[in-house]
Structures are given as C-alpha cells and as structure tokens.
Design an enzyme around this catalytic site. Sequence first.
Site, mmCIF file in Angstrom:
data_model
loop_
_atom_site.group_PDB
_atom_site.id
_atom_site.type_symbol
_atom_site.label_atom_id
_atom_site.label_comp_id
_atom_site.label_asym_id
_atom_site.label_seq_id
_atom_site.Cartn_x
_atom_site.Cartn_y
_atom_site.Cartn_z
ATOM 1 N N ARG A 1 6.191 17.575 -3.610
ATOM 2 C CA ARG A 1 4.909 17.823 -4.277
ATOM 3 C C ARG A 1 4.817 19.311 -4.592
ATOM 4 N NH1 ARG A 1 0.931 13.747 -2.122
ATOM 5 N NH2 ARG A 1 -0.657 15.361 -2.183
ATOM 6 N N PHE B 1 -11.343 22.871 -7.901
ATOM 7 C CA PHE B 1 -10.341 21.906 -8.369
ATOM 8 C C PHE B 1 -11.020 20.590 -8.739
ATOM 9 C CE2 PHE B 1 -7.839 18.195 -7.356
ATOM 10 C CZ PHE B 1 -6.621 18.446 -7.942
ATOM 11 N N THR C 1 -2.536 1.201 -4.722
ATOM 12 C CA THR C 1 -3.084 2.287 -3.919
ATOM 13 C C THR C 1 -4.397 2.764 -4.509
ATOM 14 O OG1 THR C 1 -2.668 4.531 -3.099
ATOM 15 C CG2 THR C 1 -1.714 3.957 -5.228
ATOM 16 N N ASP D 1 -6.485 -2.923 3.051
ATOM 17 C CA ASP D 1 -5.404 -3.843 2.675
ATOM 18 C C ASP D 1 -5.644 -5.265 3.189
ATOM 19 O OD1 ASP D 1 -3.932 -1.653 1.572
ATOM 20 O OD2 ASP D 1 -3.353 -1.100 3.603
ATOM 21 N N ASP E 1 0.852 -1.176 0.000
ATOM 22 C CA ASP E 1 0.000 0.000 0.000
ATOM 23 C C ASP E 1 0.897 1.238 0.000
ATOM 24 O OD1 ASP E 1 -2.320 1.580 0.211
ATOM 25 O OD2 ASP E 1 -2.108 1.659 2.384
ATOM 26 N N LYS E 2 0.343 2.395 -0.296
ATOM 27 C CA LYS E 2 1.146 3.620 -0.306
ATOM 28 C C LYS E 2 0.939 4.436 0.968
ATOM 29 C CE LYS E 2 -0.231 7.314 -2.374
ATOM 30 N NZ LYS E 2 -0.139 8.314 -1.277
ATOM 31 N N THR E 3 -0.271 4.911 1.165
ATOM 32 C CA THR E 3 -0.531 5.823 2.274
ATOM 33 C C THR E 3 -0.443 5.088 3.601
ATOM 34 O OG1 THR E 3 -2.008 7.056 0.833
ATOM 35 C CG2 THR E 3 -2.151 7.505 3.191
ATOM 36 N N GLU F 1 -3.686 21.521 1.705
ATOM 37 C CA GLU F 1 -4.221 22.868 1.871
ATOM 38 C C GLU F 1 -3.905 23.417 3.254
ATOM 39 O OE1 GLU F 1 -8.248 23.646 0.668
ATOM 40 O OE2 GLU F 1 -7.292 24.344 -1.169
#
Length: 1339
Positions: free
Chosen positions: A622, A566, A702, A896, A428-430, A525
């Site tokens: 980022r 956005f 992910t 996961d 997984d990523k996060t 943000e």
Amino acid sequence: MGSLAYREDLGEEKNSAFTWELEANSRDYNSQFKEKSFLCWQRRKHKSNVIHTAKYNVFSFLPLNLYEQFHRVSNLYFLFIIILQGLPEISTLPWFTLFVPLICLLVIRATRDLVDDIGRHRSDRIINNRPCQTLVGKSFLWRKWEDLYVGDVVCLHKDNIVPADLLLLASTEPSSLCYVETADIDGETNLKFRQAPPVTHHELTSIRKMASFQGKVVCEEPNSRLHHFVGCLEWNGRKHPLDIGNVLLRGCKVRNTDTCYGLVIYAGFDTKIMRNCGKIHLKRSRIDRLLNRLVALVRRPRPPPSSSGPPFPSCAKIFLSLVLISVALSLGFWSKVKEFKAKHHYVSPRHVQSVAAETFLTFWGFFILLSVMVPMAMFIMVEFIYLGNSMFINWDVHMYYAPQDVPAKARSTSLNDQLGQVGYVFSDKTGTLTQNVMTFKKCCIAGIVYGPDDEEEAPCKGNPYLWNKFADGKFPYRNAELLRAVRGRTDEAVREFWRLLAICHTVMVQEKDHQPVYQAASPDEEALVTAARNFGYVFVARTQDSITVMELGDKRVYQVLAMMDFNSMRKRMSVLVRNPEGAIYLYTKGADVVIFERLSKKGMTEWTTEEALASFAEETLRTLCLAYKRVDEDTYEEWRQRHREASLRLQNRAHALHQVYEEMEKGLQLLGATAIEDRLQDGVCDTIQCLKQGNIKVWVLTGDKQETAVNIGFACQLLSENMLILEEKEITRILEAYWGSNDGLLAGQGLLQSRFLQQTKVAMVINGEFLDQLLLSLRKEPRALVRDEDVDVDVEEAWQERGERTTDFLRAQRVSLMWRTLGIQLRGTGLGPRVKDSGARDGPEVRRERAFVELAARCQAVICCRVTPKQKALIVALVKKYQRAVTLAIGDGANDVNMIKTADVGVGLAGPEGMQAVQNSDYALAQFCFLKRLLLVHGRWSYVRVCKFLRYFVYKTLASMMAQVWFAFYSGFTAQPLYEGWFLALFNLLFSTLPVLYIGLFEQDVSAERSLELPQLYIAGQKDELFNYWVFLQALAHGTATSLVNFFVTLWVSHDSAGPTSFSDYQSFSVVVALSSLLSITMEAILIIKYWTVLSVLAIFLSFCFYVVVTWGCQSFWLFQISPENFPFLYADRNVLSHPSILLVILLNVSLNTLPTLALRVIYQALEKPRPKEVEEAPSEDITAVEPAPYLRRESRRRRSSYAFSHREGYAELITQGTILRRAPGVDNDLLMGQIIPCHEELSPSIQESPRCSRKMSLLGKTGHQHRGKVSSRDGGRAARRPQIPGSPRELAVRGVPGDVAGGAGGVTVVEGEGAGAVGVPPPPQQPADEGGKVSPVG
C-alpha cells in the site's frame, strides 16, 4: 420468480414511519405499547433484550423434531410400509424388520439435532448473561443483558460491548465523543466516533440528572438499515434531531472512552444487528436431495445450460417403479389365480375372497415385499458416514492452527459431500484474506529505495534505535543506511520526509510512563507515525492550533494554519504549518495519481520514484506519496482570506472549500513514497491459485473501499496485470453496446462470450451502490437513484452541486433503461435464459438479475466493494438461483453471517474479531489457507466416498432383491418371499454392511498429497459425474443383470433334478440364490475398492463371519423347536454346502457376474480419452490478452497505482474545532465528576468487578504485538501493532467472550456514510448537511 433485490427491500418501507416511541427511565410508560400477536391476543411492542437462536425447548423438541424429520419423503415412505406390515392380511414380512431400523434412524438424527441445539442454547446463555450497569433508581447496578428493556439507561466502560442499540447521552470524552470499534461486526479495527446530542451533553452532567431524565424518543420502527437512523428527542418542550451519529449499535466495542451513558432504543431482536442476521436455512446436500427425489416421484426442472451439473430429466423414481412392478405382478396373479386354484386344489380353502379382493391384497403384499428396494439401512449408514467424515475433519492435524490452539471443526455433519462440489467461493476481505495488520515495509526518499536490511548478510546486533529514548522497541523495520542519513542531518529530503510523517496526520497522543502513546483512527496512520517516531521525529503533543514534534532530540512547535482533510474524492491530506523560524510549509500525503498531477516539475527523482512505486505495486504494498512546498507570506494571506470566505458560506460550503484546497495544493515538490504491507494470512495466494485450478471461482465481497480491495486482489493473485478489469464505466459501455444493437446482427450469438471472454482474462470490480442500481426492481429504482435523506450518498460526492447530482441521476436512469432494454434482448444473446418463452414469463428485474449473474460468472474474478451484509447475501442468493452451482461463503465477522447462512456451505474463521461467524457456520477454520485442504481433500474424498457408497448400495440391493420379482413368476404371484425372513432383515444391516461402510468412510482414489497436486480432479464433483441419474440407471441395470444370472442360472441347473444332490426344493434353491448374491456383491466390493488396508480385509472377512454365525443360529434345531414359523430353514445351508456340485453352481454364478464386468471396465479404461481442458477454466497465465472490443477500451496506464489508505474523513475537523482535544485539568466540567457507581451486591464477584469510571485520559494503546521474524519483501515483514488498549482482568474477560450475537446473530457492517447522516460533530444550524464529518463504509 420475482426479483430477490425487490423482495429484500419490501419490508423496509413499512418501517420508515416514525411510530416507535419510548421514554427514558419509565418502564411503565413503555410497557403500555402493544401490538397484535394472534387473533385477539396482544403482546408488548418493545421486545426485551433476550436473544433466543435455538430451535427447540424442552416441550417443543419432540413434536417439532418429529415434524421436521417426517418432512423427509423417505421417512414418510418407511412409516407407510410399517403400517402396511402391521396388517396380517397383506403382511409378507414381520413388522419389526423395518420398525426397529426406522426408530434407530430417527433417534440418530434427533440426537444430532439435539446436540447442535444445546450448543446454541449455551451460546445464547453466554450472551444473555453478560453483565452491564443499568440505572435503577438513583444508582447504577449490575444487571444481565437479558434484563434490559427499551428506555433503560446503561453505563458502559472502556472495552465493554454495547448490549443494545443505544442513544448516546454523554461520555467522559470532550464534547461527549465516544470511540467504538466494530471488529466484532465487520472485522475492522479502525476507530469510529459517535457523539451525544448537544442538549444531553450539556444537561446530563451527573447521575442524579441521569436518574431524573424523562426525555422521549420518537423514531422509525426497527429495521435493518445499519447506516441509517432518523428520530428526535423530545425533552423540556423542545425537539432535538437524532441521526446515526448519535447511536451506538449493538455489537460495537467501546474504545478509548472511560465511561459513556446510553439510552436503550432497540433491544433484542429489534436491534439492527439482529435484523441483519438473516433466516436460518435448512441446508441439504445435492445428493441428499437427489435421494429424496429417487424415493418419491418429484419433478425437477431442467437446469439452464450454464449449470455445472448434467441436466436431470424428469423420470419415474423408485417409488413409482415399485408401484408399477407391484401392479404388474398383481395383474399376473389376476390372470393366473383360476389356473392356480384348479392345479393346486389343496390350497383353495385359503382363497375365500373374490378374485378382485385377493388381487388387491396381493398388490400390497408385493409392495411390502419389494419395499426392501429402498433400504432403510442405507439411510442409517449415510448418517454414520457423514459423522465419520466430519470426525476426520476435526482430527486433521494439517488444519490445526497452533498459535491460537484452534483445530478445524465440522459443525454440520450432513454437508461433507457438498464440500466436494463447490463452484463458487464468496470471501470476506478483512480478517479473512488479510490479518488487518499494517507493517511499515519500505520507503523511497528522493528516488532512493530503502528496504529492510537482510539479516543474513548484515545481522543486526541489538536494537539500532537505542539512541532514541522514544523509540518503539517492537518496530520491525531496520535499515542502517537510512538511519545514518537521518542522524547525519545533511539530507534535506530525508529530514522533510520524516517531518512530514510526524506532522501530517490526525493521530492523538497521550503520555504514559514517559512514553508517547498514540491513538489513531486507522492502522495506516499509526504505522507511519510510529516509523517517524523510531527515526527520531517523534510526535509528542497537539493542541487546536499547534503540533509539537521532537526532532532528533530538539523540541519544535509548529503552528497549524489549516488542515485539509482526507476523503475518498481528494485522496490526499494536507497540513499548512508555520515552523519555529516563521516559514510556512505545506505538507501533503496521498495517492500517487493525485500527487503527481500537482507537482511543480518532473525530473529524475520523479521518474525513479515512479519506478519504485511500480515495484511496490508488484509487491502489492500500500503506497502513499509525500510532497511539500514552501508558501510565501503574501500567498498565504491571500489564500487565507479565500479560505475564510469559503468556510463562512451557507450554501455549497464543501464544494467551495474543495476548490480552495485545490488552489493551495499545486506546485508541490516530491519527497518520496511509503510502502505499507497489509499482511495477508499465510498461504492465501497458494490457496486461491489451487481453487482456481480446480475450477472454483473466488469472489471477494467486502465493505471496504475499492482501492484497498483491488490492492488485496492483486496481493492474493486473484487479479493480475494482464487481466482486463471491468469497472462501472466498462460495464456501462457493454450495456450501451446492447442498447444500441437493434439491428439483430447479434441474434443467436453470445456477444460477451464470442467477442472476448473466452480469449481474455476478465475480472469485475463493482461497488454496492452500482449493484443497487442494477438489481433493484422497477418500482424501487427511484428510491435507489434519487439521493434523498433515506438513501446512502457516497462520501466522495458530498460536495457536488444539485445540478451535478441531477446529471448523475439522469446517467443512472439511463443505465437502468439500458438494463431494461438488455433484458428484452437477452434471448437473442448468449447471456439470457435459453428457455422457450422465458422472456414472457420473467419480469424485467429477473432478466436484469440473470444478465448480471451471467456476465459476472464469465469473469475469472469478481470483487464487490462497499457492500452491506444484505447485499452480500443477495449476491450469493443470485448465484444460487441462476447458476445452480454449489456456493460456499467464508468470513470471520458478524457482517458475514447472513452470507454464511445463505450459501450452501458456510465456513467461519475463528480469530480475534469475534466468534459470530463461527457460531453460525457449518465448518470452522482458523485460517483461510485451510480451505484448500477442506475442499480439495476432505470435500473431494467425502464426495467420492458417498457417491461410490450409494452406487454400490443401489447395486447390491437390486442384485439381491430383484430375484424376488423373478420368483413371483414361479410362485403363482402369491407374494411368497424367496429368501429366509432373517436373511431379508439382516442382509443390509449385517451381512453386507462392513464393506460398504468401509467404502463410505475410508475409500480414497488418490492420496491427500496427490489431491492437492492435481486440483483438476475436483471438477468431477462440480459436474456431478460420480452420482447422477445416469450412474443410478447403470447401477440399476448392473444389479438387475446380477439378479437375473443368480436366479435363472440356478433355476436352469436345478431344473428337473432330483436326488440327494438336487437343490430344486424351495429352501435349497433359496440358499443357493442368496449365497450367489452375497458372494457376487462382495466380489464387486473387492473390485471397486482402491484403497486397501487391514480394515478393508477385516471388513470383508467379518461380513462372511457374521453370515456364518447368524445362519448357523437361525437354522439351528433349538430355535426351530421354539418357533418353527419364525425359523423354518432347519439346517438348509448345511445341507446345500455339503455337496460340491452345488458349490460349483455358486462359483459359476459369481464368475458370470464378475468376469464380464471386469472385462468391460478394463476395455473402458483402455479406450477412455484424457479429459479435455475445461471450458470453464480461466485462460492460462501466459496467454496474451487479445484486443478487447471497442466499447471496452480503457484509458492507457503506464503502471498500476497501489494506493490504499484506510483513513476516515472528519477527524481533522474535530481537531481544528477543538472538539476532540481535552481541556486542562479543572476546566472540564462536562460530565459526572466525582460520581461513584455502586455495584450490585447480589451478583457474583466475577460480575462485581467494575471497570474504573473515574475521568482518565483516553488513549489508543498498542497491544497484541506480533513480533515475527524477517521475511522477504514479497511475503511481508514483521507485523505492526494493533490499536488496542489492555484492560483490567475483568475487561479482558469480557473482551474474550465470543462476540455479541451467538448462534443466530446476523452479520452487520457499521456503514458510516453520507446516507447515514452526519457522523461525529453535528453541523451547526444553517450549515448544509454535507458539511459534517463523514466516515466511509468499511467491511
């Protein structure tokens, strides 16, 4: 074997019918619904909220565990032998010699299963006993989660975990919004919003009205589609539509919402999170399966050439070998029995049966005698070895994470050797690779890069932001030069830069202790707005049409004229404002690729900013570009008219607004760029590099967006700049090349392999939708490609016209057709199955699956974005199916869990996102970096130890027990044992146990440090080099040769000898052969042990001591007097060892067994060539990529964009409509004013503590601060703060309890996309479905 994707979707269509019906506050009505259970028995259709993930209960444990244990072929074999030993006519060994060890083995395994199941019961109790407030009568009382039923109305407070799938009825937030965090589900801390239906929001304004609420919900049957829900609410004669935007899923956590109320729709195992949990798979290692195949005759198909291990031919196993040997010896008895009777007439009275009957009984006697060739002790010692190696993992201080006080834990004790054979890691990523903490790291303003100050060269004395009373003291970024430029107020670009960050966002603010407290939908943000706050541009207030900013102490109110939200297609957000002086400005932030296209000019500032962006990309930060422009009044008035017309359109409104936004967002002036660090966990890059050097392929699965996933791929060095990245377009071109290659020129050649994959570093980046198009079966393709209401539609395509969608459908259909064509041509290429006539047997979906897996397996890295929990498990299952490699899945969230259960080895990370992954894993770690030591050290050691243990055990068993076969030729084939009975019983349990146990527990070929320095050593496990059929046959041959030497050399020396020094009698001969066997196998242990310690010397010494003590006791006169039949060898060893000539014979046997073996090993090591470079290894980093094939040509890029932003679409619409904004006190009469919720007096005080439910201002506080020391730009700065709110002690206690689903919870991802229906504010009547605010999937 059919398509996995097809089978996964079979059940979903059945649950699409709207047959699920329930009524609020009416258990009697809901209990009338029944479903068929078994035969004529019926049960309640609506399940309770009780979760049972344990396998056993008090009554089922014994029969069910025995049933599972005797599914092992080896246990059935031992039980069969024990039954035979109980028959006096054929028994050649006492029955208890095998019965006691079998009981010990069953007890050991049952105890292990019981301990594991008790842990699952505890986890279930923790979950089921969680408190929640349920509407009982006219008041809310505290009840346990397990007492909830469908139709109950529950009350939740801030930081509460949602106990079931609920229809949101009302909340204390404006417009009955409810903010939820899905960290326990997908690891994301971004807030998602849900909204109650308008009818319940306006009508259910008090608890009294809640109690009288009798609405009926009719919806789809329980299913696993997390992103999808369709139903309707029938109330007061009217029907109101429901979608996923009205539902709170079990496992979410309520955030920034004081109180909300929900109606239970699905409970327990009917909830979507439990539907996604996946089945519990019985995991067994490769070696364990090989052992069971060796015990009985079991065929295994030859794996494809892509398999990492050697081909396993189908051959006779030990069981068949014993049968054949017993038959051969019985036939020898048949032929010799008459001659034997004539020569030995004194034993003739014992042969009373016919020759055929005696031969039959002799066959079983030999079978029992040779049963020791499958030693029970080996299976018992394997359990202790697995347990010991698991304890070493638990005790490893190098895998202990002190900040959270979390050690490594082996939750499974039977997969340790599997850790040494892993070929694929699915991560997984996060929360697994990243910390999900955003830190403002650098910025570029007007071409000047401002990085963090070097504390060593210019130490910061005190807090540089003390002049700013609104500054956040824990903000880690420091730059004195930039601070001077801000306070000097002379640089226009600097002022506009920070003003843009303070204005262009969707953050909400509340005041607490005279300080602004921000609630942001994403950590990106919040990090940007906090940075502007610390540099003097403080966002302090917002209304529907204005925003207030404190600029260096001056309060300025900006009128908001328009907010251009956005989304993933626009990749930017803009705000059109009128400043206090009356001038109109457009402020825009977004991806560099879209901002630079809209600039009015490109000068030196733009070029230097591009260089800075390239530098930020190299540091894997980022980035967002910031731009603005001044808009004159006339231009604005014309644009406002077109914007109003587009807003009022009844059709294609989103597309029209998109075009209007495009008109305004042109001619921008670049201000600069921001660089935010998404902090990786410590040691992630080094871990991935070590795994790659060990030929372990790392795939990232992910639910996050592609830009974010790719950026993290570069950050963790999974991707590199010189790597050819295959995306959807490139993969499509490859398919077109296959589709057009009908001339047969490519037949017999692997196109992908021969053209570029062996010379070029290649990676693959795909998303879940594209994966569905590739892998769904032919019957399911229309459902995957046609964008109807039952299927996901990407947010990016929300504004597309019907004609454009038709074009996409035709394009997707063409891709599918190409895959079908590719499947037909697979045999002629290098990608297809190389089995004869496989194309005739495999369906089109199987060929597509095989082709996709083969293509992905040839890539050095694979990143799958926006995939659901089921798709994660599907990818793992596909690799297991077609690659036949050992797979490992690692993750930290409940989404996961399905992947972790499907993989051969599951690793859960214990962290702040919950414990679901840990509770369903085989191994628990605190950090991803510990995976390197788990695999390369503990995994490889365990594999080496188990393989060496098994080879040695097979050798020593054959070396000692094959002499029984040779003895049969000289005993008239009467199944007479050669050895003393007690020697046979205790040989594997006591006399040779300690050396082999030492090998299995402590043996090391290299140290831990050396294992980490040389990851290439790990490849031996992937190829099954240390234990396979060839090694097994070598052990058989070695053991047989040793037995031949021991038996026939002894027989040759003692032939025709007599006198006091002769050992030609039965007992003396037996003792000499037994001692020769014991000493020979002990010398073999001495030769193969590489890691010598005091324990190894002690093990060998104690083995001899045990033999001396036990032999002295068993051959004593005292025991002989008690039972001459059981202890017949009176002083046999003493008589033999008292003659030096006999000792020389034993020494001769040992020498003949040891010296040739030692010589062969020395010669082999001298002639052995170094290991060639593995074909599977990735090309070296310094190899220049060759020119790719023409159909893979990519658009040229001057630099890589590192844009990534986790904002979600929809919040701007909530702000401009006023939905999200609170009204002034006294105006808000939406919900439940002045209601006091009583507590249930019978519950304990710990449960009675109720979170406050009075109306409060909802805010997103900042807790969980991680203040860290300054590090280099590449490694990251101090951690940013997480968007969380500290709760009451009770809330913190509830939050600290492990996540929603323990022991068997399924991993889910709250996928919020177009296919899920509108999320947030429902579109007004007559408004197109694509107008609602949409939230992108996360993972």
